[in-house]
Design an enzyme around this catalytic site. Sequence first.
Site, PDB file in Angstrom:
ATOM      1  N   ASN A   1      -6.640 -10.912   8.771  1.00  0.00           N
ATOM      2  CA  ASN A   1      -5.925 -12.064   7.752  1.00  0.00           C
ATOM      3  C   ASN A   1      -6.114 -11.211   6.573  1.00  0.00           C
ATOM      4  OD1 ASN A   1      -4.929 -14.334   6.343  1.00  0.00           O
ATOM      5  ND2 ASN A   1      -6.178 -15.411   8.133  1.00  0.00           N
TER       6      ASN A   1
ATOM      7  N   CYS B   1       2.501 -13.633   3.290  1.00  0.00           N
ATOM      8  CA  CYS B   1       2.178 -12.731   4.953  1.00  0.00           C
ATOM      9  C   CYS B   1       2.532 -12.767   5.302  1.00  0.00           C
ATOM     10  CB  CYS B   1       1.317 -15.096   4.803  1.00  0.00           C
ATOM     11  SG  CYS B   1       2.423 -16.102   5.071  1.00  0.00           S
TER      12      CYS B   1
ATOM     13  N   HIS C   1       1.471 -20.222   7.241  1.00  0.00           N
ATOM     14  CA  HIS C   1       0.726 -18.210   6.795  1.00  0.00           C
ATOM     15  C   HIS C   1       0.488 -17.533   8.454  1.00  0.00           C
ATOM     16  CE1 HIS C   1      -1.921 -15.888   5.844  1.00  0.00           C
ATOM     17  NE2 HIS C   1      -3.149 -15.965   6.139  1.00  0.00           N
TER      18      HIS C   1
END
Length: 280
Positions: free
Chosen positions: A134, A14, A119
């Site tokens: 995202n 991520c 994250h």
Amino acid sequence: MDSIFHEKQEGSLCAQHCLNNLLQGEYFTPVDLSSIAHQLDEEERMRMAEGGMASEEYRTFLQQPSGNMDDSGFFSIQVISNALRVWGLELILFNSREYQSLMINPINEKAFICNYKEHWFTIRKLGQQWFNLNSLLTGPELISDTYLALFLAQLQQEGYSIFVIRGNLPECEAEQILRFMRVQQQQRPKLIGEDEAQTKMGFGVEDEVVDEDEELKRALALSRQDIDVEDEEADLRRAIQLSMQGSQAAGSAAGEQKEGQNETLTAEELRKRRQAYFDR
């Protein structure tokens, strides 16, 4: 929307997705970020060695795993900060006393990166509009100027760390296109695997144990509830209409509804019914 670069989640990379979505291109690879992490580890080792390579603290340090990366693909804020420094960009903690004292409206910033339970994801302004980039989403999510501050506040309440991006971001195709036009989004993007996760969880069975990834997805889903804050009056009208329809249907079924009689709702009853409408 097609012009917006949106790197979707692969493994636990991520941090890479966050940086590339921020910069709007494939600028960083896991190898690049690993190199930065190893450099940081070496700098930390050299500082520890200054206290004596025979010291207990130095030996303990050598036995500990890296704090800048791990085998899953996680990278620390130090790695992200150093990666952005290559582009002349810096991070400022959004809720720090120094930044809050500036009293800057979030819509006047250029981008934010957010972190929760290791994250990372990006929120960036492209043209005159804001987008949630995202990597856990199936595509970019349009965020209105009105909703941006509420979205950031909700993320903070859920435990996210938010950083403001300062500096000149590299020019990108999406910026060039959206500078002269505005886009509309008819349907918000879902979380990757959301439909499968709902099926697996039995559509709300509370007994099932879920892992931390699914807990994160639930938190993100809550932050993406389908409310258009720029048209709140229209939402209220729909909620009132729904509550009146529900009342009429219930009265008809019970045989107690009189022709021409209107149900009077208190403010508290209307608030509860409106909230129940949005919760669905």
